[in-house]
Design a protein around this motif. Sequence first.
Motif, PDB file in Angstrom:
ATOM      1  N   SER A 212      17.779 -17.357 -10.354  1.00 51.41           N
ATOM      2  CA  SER A 212      17.603 -16.906 -10.660  1.00 51.41           C
ATOM      3  C   SER A 212      17.695 -15.879 -12.036  1.00 51.41           C
ATOM      4  O   SER A 212      17.364 -14.996 -12.414  1.00 51.41           O
ATOM      5  CB  SER A 212      18.895 -15.568  -9.670  1.00 51.41           C
ATOM      6  N   ALA A 213      18.735 -16.491 -12.765  1.00 50.77           N
ATOM      7  CA  ALA A 213      18.641 -15.955 -13.998  1.00 50.77           C
ATOM      8  C   ALA A 213      17.988 -16.517 -15.090  1.00 50.77           C
ATOM      9  O   ALA A 213      17.303 -15.571 -15.672  1.00 50.77           O
ATOM     10  CB  ALA A 213      20.719 -16.458 -15.023  1.00 50.77           C
ATOM     11  N   GLU A 214      17.235 -17.459 -14.672  1.00 49.48           N
ATOM     12  CA  GLU A 214      15.728 -17.715 -15.479  1.00 49.48           C
ATOM     13  C   GLU A 214      14.805 -17.963 -15.320  1.00 49.48           C
ATOM     14  O   GLU A 214      14.114 -17.015 -16.273  1.00 49.48           O
ATOM     15  CB  GLU A 214      15.713 -19.371 -15.105  1.00 49.48           C
ATOM     16  N   ALA A 215      14.775 -16.886 -14.067  1.00 46.56           N
ATOM     17  CA  ALA A 215      13.608 -16.310 -13.164  1.00 46.56           C
ATOM     18  C   ALA A 215      13.723 -14.981 -13.969  1.00 46.56           C
ATOM     19  O   ALA A 215      12.580 -14.320 -14.197  1.00 46.56           O
ATOM     20  CB  ALA A 215      13.420 -16.449 -11.491  1.00 46.56           C
ATOM     21  N   LEU A 216      14.928 -14.344 -14.149  1.00 44.37           N
ATOM     22  CA  LEU A 216      14.774 -12.905 -14.986  1.00 44.37           C
ATOM     23  C   LEU A 216      14.873 -13.050 -16.259  1.00 44.37           C
ATOM     24  O   LEU A 216      14.070 -11.607 -16.702  1.00 44.37           O
ATOM     25  CB  LEU A 216      15.888 -12.224 -14.457  1.00 44.37           C
ATOM     26  N   CYS A 217      14.932 -13.718 -17.068  1.00 44.26           N
ATOM     27  CA  CYS A 217      14.639 -14.620 -18.336  1.00 44.26           C
ATOM     28  C   CYS A 217      13.156 -14.530 -18.450  1.00 44.26           C
ATOM     29  O   CYS A 217      12.636 -13.385 -19.410  1.00 44.26           O
ATOM     30  CB  CYS A 217      15.794 -15.806 -18.874  1.00 44.26           C
ATOM     31  N   ALA A 218      12.456 -15.174 -17.607  1.00 42.81           N
ATOM     32  CA  ALA A 218      10.955 -15.366 -17.639  1.00 42.81           C
ATOM     33  C   ALA A 218      10.555 -13.138 -17.343  1.00 42.81           C
ATOM     34  O   ALA A 218       9.428 -13.289 -18.743  1.00 42.81           O
ATOM     35  CB  ALA A 218      10.519 -15.717 -17.139  1.00 42.81           C
ATOM     36  N   VAL A 219      11.339 -13.362 -17.401  1.00 40.33           N
ATOM     37  CA  VAL A 219      10.385 -11.605 -17.285  1.00 40.33           C
ATOM     38  C   VAL A 219      10.338 -10.530 -18.052  1.00 40.33           C
ATOM     39  O   VAL A 219       9.685  -9.745 -18.331  1.00 40.33           O
ATOM     40  CB  VAL A 219      11.757 -10.497 -15.939  1.00 40.33           C
ATOM     41  N   LYS A 220      11.757 -10.900 -18.387  1.00 40.02           N
ATOM     42  CA  LYS A 220      11.974  -9.654 -19.776  1.00 40.02           C
ATOM     43  C   LYS A 220      11.333 -10.670 -20.985  1.00 40.02           C
ATOM     44  O   LYS A 220      10.744  -9.897 -21.882  1.00 40.02           O
ATOM     45  CB  LYS A 220      13.830 -10.320 -20.057  1.00 40.02           C
ATOM     46  N   PHE A 221      10.866 -11.839 -21.292  1.00 42.45           N
ATOM     47  CA  PHE A 221       9.523 -12.401 -22.125  1.00 42.45           C
ATOM     48  C   PHE A 221       9.226 -11.959 -21.890  1.00 42.45           C
ATOM     49  O   PHE A 221       8.228 -11.181 -22.923  1.00 42.45           O
ATOM     50  CB  PHE A 221       9.981 -13.811 -21.438  1.00 42.45           C
ATOM     51  N   PHE A 222       8.477 -11.431 -20.723  1.00 43.70           N
ATOM     52  CA  PHE A 222       7.710 -10.631 -20.577  1.00 43.70           C
ATOM     53  C   PHE A 222       6.903  -9.269 -20.897  1.00 43.70           C
ATOM     54  O   PHE A 222       6.572  -7.995 -21.787  1.00 43.70           O
ATOM     55  CB  PHE A 222       6.939 -10.638 -19.051  1.00 43.70           C
ATOM     56  N   ARG A 223       8.256  -8.978 -20.675  1.00 41.37           N
ATOM     57  CA  ARG A 223       9.447  -7.068 -20.911  1.00 41.37           C
ATOM     58  C   ARG A 223       8.747  -7.314 -22.556  1.00 41.37           C
ATOM     59  O   ARG A 223       8.534  -5.887 -23.439  1.00 41.37           O
ATOM     60  CB  ARG A 223      10.338  -6.444 -20.578  1.00 41.37           C
ATOM     61  N   PHE A 224       9.823  -8.001 -23.305  1.00 39.31           N
ATOM     62  CA  PHE A 224       8.981  -8.157 -24.295  1.00 39.31           C
ATOM     63  C   PHE A 224       8.163  -8.518 -25.113  1.00 39.31           C
ATOM     64  O   PHE A 224       8.614  -8.504 -26.702  1.00 39.31           O
ATOM     65  CB  PHE A 224      10.387  -8.516 -24.989  1.00 39.31           C
ATOM     66  N   THR A 304      19.025  -5.487 -25.273  1.00 42.00           N
ATOM     67  CA  THR A 304      17.332  -6.087 -25.714  1.00 42.00           C
ATOM     68  C   THR A 304      17.633  -5.872 -27.113  1.00 42.00           C
ATOM     69  O   THR A 304      16.509  -7.282 -27.807  1.00 42.00           O
ATOM     70  CB  THR A 304      17.500  -4.058 -26.609  1.00 42.00           C
ATOM     71  N   SER A 305      19.159  -6.330 -27.899  1.00 47.35           N
ATOM     72  CA  SER A 305      18.654  -6.820 -28.657  1.00 47.35           C
ATOM     73  C   SER A 305      18.608  -8.531 -28.955  1.00 47.35           C
ATOM     74  O   SER A 305      17.974  -9.209 -29.937  1.00 47.35           O
ATOM     75  CB  SER A 305      20.482  -7.107 -28.949  1.00 47.35           C
ATOM     76  N   GLU A 306      19.345  -9.177 -27.512  1.00 49.55           N
ATOM     77  CA  GLU A 306      18.853 -10.934 -28.048  1.00 49.55           C
ATOM     78  C   GLU A 306      16.912 -11.098 -27.935  1.00 49.55           C
ATOM     79  O   GLU A 306      16.938 -11.951 -28.358  1.00 49.55           O
ATOM     80  CB  GLU A 306      19.573 -11.296 -26.918  1.00 49.55           C
ATOM     81  N   PHE A 307      16.758 -10.042 -27.066  1.00 50.67           N
ATOM     82  CA  PHE A 307      15.239 -10.604 -27.257  1.00 50.67           C
ATOM     83  C   PHE A 307      14.903 -10.374 -28.002  1.00 50.67           C
ATOM     84  O   PHE A 307      13.328 -10.584 -29.094  1.00 50.67           O
ATOM     85  CB  PHE A 307      14.785 -10.058 -25.814  1.00 50.67           C
ATOM     86  N   ALA A 308      15.057  -9.553 -28.813  1.00 47.56           N
ATOM     87  CA  ALA A 308      14.590  -8.900 -29.886  1.00 47.56           C
ATOM     88  C   ALA A 308      14.778 -10.226 -30.980  1.00 47.56           C
ATOM     89  O   ALA A 308      13.709  -9.929 -31.991  1.00 47.56           O
ATOM     90  CB  ALA A 308      15.215  -7.728 -31.218  1.00 47.56           C
ATOM     91  N   ARG A 309      16.240 -10.050 -31.042  1.00 44.63           N
ATOM     92  CA  ARG A 309      15.752 -11.506 -32.399  1.00 44.63           C
ATOM     93  C   ARG A 309      15.152 -12.663 -31.846  1.00 44.63           C
ATOM     94  O   ARG A 309      14.708 -13.562 -32.366  1.00 44.63           O
ATOM     95  CB  ARG A 309      17.320 -12.037 -32.028  1.00 44.63           C
ATOM     96  N   ILE A 310      15.574 -12.790 -30.460  1.00 45.45           N
ATOM     97  CA  ILE A 310      13.778 -14.129 -29.907  1.00 45.45           C
ATOM     98  C   ILE A 310      12.818 -14.039 -30.370  1.00 45.45           C
ATOM     99  O   ILE A 310      11.542 -15.540 -31.411  1.00 45.45           O
ATOM    100  CB  ILE A 310      14.242 -14.306 -28.640  1.00 45.45           C
ATOM    101  N   ARG A 311      12.268 -12.402 -30.395  1.00 44.22           N
ATOM    102  CA  ARG A 311      10.809 -12.035 -30.970  1.00 44.22           C
ATOM    103  C   ARG A 311      10.207 -12.748 -32.514  1.00 44.22           C
ATOM    104  O   ARG A 311       9.591 -13.047 -33.185  1.00 44.22           O
ATOM    105  CB  ARG A 311      11.121 -11.052 -30.333  1.00 44.22           C
ATOM    106  N   ALA A 312      11.821 -12.222 -33.741  1.00 43.23           N
ATOM    107  CA  ALA A 312      11.800 -11.967 -34.655  1.00 43.23           C
ATOM    108  C   ALA A 312      12.261 -13.167 -35.118  1.00 43.23           C
ATOM    109  O   ALA A 312      11.030 -13.955 -35.962  1.00 43.23           O
ATOM    110  CB  ALA A 312      12.996 -11.374 -35.235  1.00 43.23           C
ATOM    111  N   ALA A 313      12.635 -14.452 -34.129  1.00 48.79           N
ATOM    112  CA  ALA A 313      12.147 -15.633 -35.008  1.00 48.79           C
ATOM    113  C   ALA A 313      11.256 -16.337 -34.562  1.00 48.79           C
ATOM    114  O   ALA A 313      10.415 -17.496 -35.318  1.00 48.79           O
ATOM    115  CB  ALA A 313      13.553 -16.425 -33.910  1.00 48.79           C
ATOM    116  N   LEU A 314      10.602 -16.147 -33.453  1.00 48.13           N
ATOM    117  CA  LEU A 314       9.001 -16.463 -33.346  1.00 48.13           C
ATOM    118  C   LEU A 314       7.991 -15.753 -34.245  1.00 48.13           C
ATOM    119  O   LEU A 314       7.284 -17.039 -35.112  1.00 48.13           O
ATOM    120  CB  LEU A 314       8.517 -16.009 -32.110  1.00 48.13           C
ATOM    121  N   ALA A 315       8.397 -15.283 -35.061  1.00 48.84           N
ATOM    122  CA  ALA A 315       6.929 -14.661 -35.507  1.00 48.84           C
ATOM    123  C   ALA A 315       7.674 -15.252 -37.724  1.00 48.84           C
ATOM    124  O   ALA A 315       6.685 -14.711 -37.481  1.00 48.84           O
ATOM    125  CB  ALA A 315       8.164 -12.775 -36.102  1.00 48.84           C
ATOM    126  N   GLU A 316       8.950 -15.834 -37.217  1.00 51.32           N
ATOM    127  CA  GLU A 316       9.530 -16.061 -38.656  1.00 51.32           C
ATOM    128  C   GLU A 316       8.171 -17.728 -38.902  1.00 51.32           C
ATOM    129  O   GLU A 316       8.221 -17.823 -39.872  1.00 51.32           O
ATOM    130  CB  GLU A 316      10.514 -16.635 -38.740  1.00 51.32           C
TER     131      GLU A 316
END
Length: 318
Positions: A212-224, A304-316
Amino acid sequence: MVSVFRSKELHNLGFTEAGIQGALSCCLRRIRRGHFVLYSPCTTTEHKPLHLLHDATATDYPRQYGDIRDNSEWLKVLIRSYADELQSGAVFSHVSAALIHGLAPPFPATESAEVIRPGMHRAKKTLRTRDRALNSEELAEIGDLPVTTIARTLLDLASDYPLEVSVPYISEALRRGLTSCESLRDSIRTGTRGCRQAVQAINLASPAHESSAEALCAVKFFRFNITGMVPQINAYDLSGKWIARNDFQHDKHPLIVEVHGVGKYYLNAAGPDQASSANHERHMKLLNAGYRVFNLVWADLFRTSEFARIRAALAEFD
């Protein structure tokens, strides 16, 4: 199945009001008004009639985990308390039906039992009734409980609940081979309330989500608005040697996201210490191979912070 007693049944067994109150401080729990469940074994002589009936019917005591799973176990008890009181035409639906089908909820989404009954719409504290149309192909029976089929249950969840609730349910059903994305899409009633959200839930769900945690993470990727994260991808070092299979890996950039639930440590046969050591070794191998690794725990999925960090890392990388 658990042992549920009504007040009248307890009185017929010789329990006075004072006796019921005594049992409530011992092995009995109140589910809702006039309904009780035998919650745990005990050796009190006055309570023996309850346990004799419990043993004779080969029922179980409610499971107790000491974590959020207890909320779902209690909801199962509440569902059982309504089993013999459903009005004509009513069937368990939504989260209640998912539990009856044996699907594990990602987290407590409701404290009420849920049913569909055509022509009736009512929301009570312990029972929510929805007025929906049902055809015979959408009805099932598990044990003595009438429920919506697995497909109808998942589509109702996808239409009426947030993606954070429905996607883990759908992913588990896909993983267990209980349905397919194609059949779910074909069953969506276009033009109905929530149909677009249901399509999105099916698109985000995957049998590759192992929890469930992995599925929920996939949703958070979509949200962010984090795209390109593919579940269950193998990672290799610079020489081509296999390192690990990752929960999520970006399809273009060397970025990995791992979702760590308690099961990775405390359900590991070798124990939590060895599991933690192995995970650290794996993490270092990935770093040495040039991967950027984000390790998320359950609580991070709601920050919010962890997914903001992931998004920022991808932008680099761009």
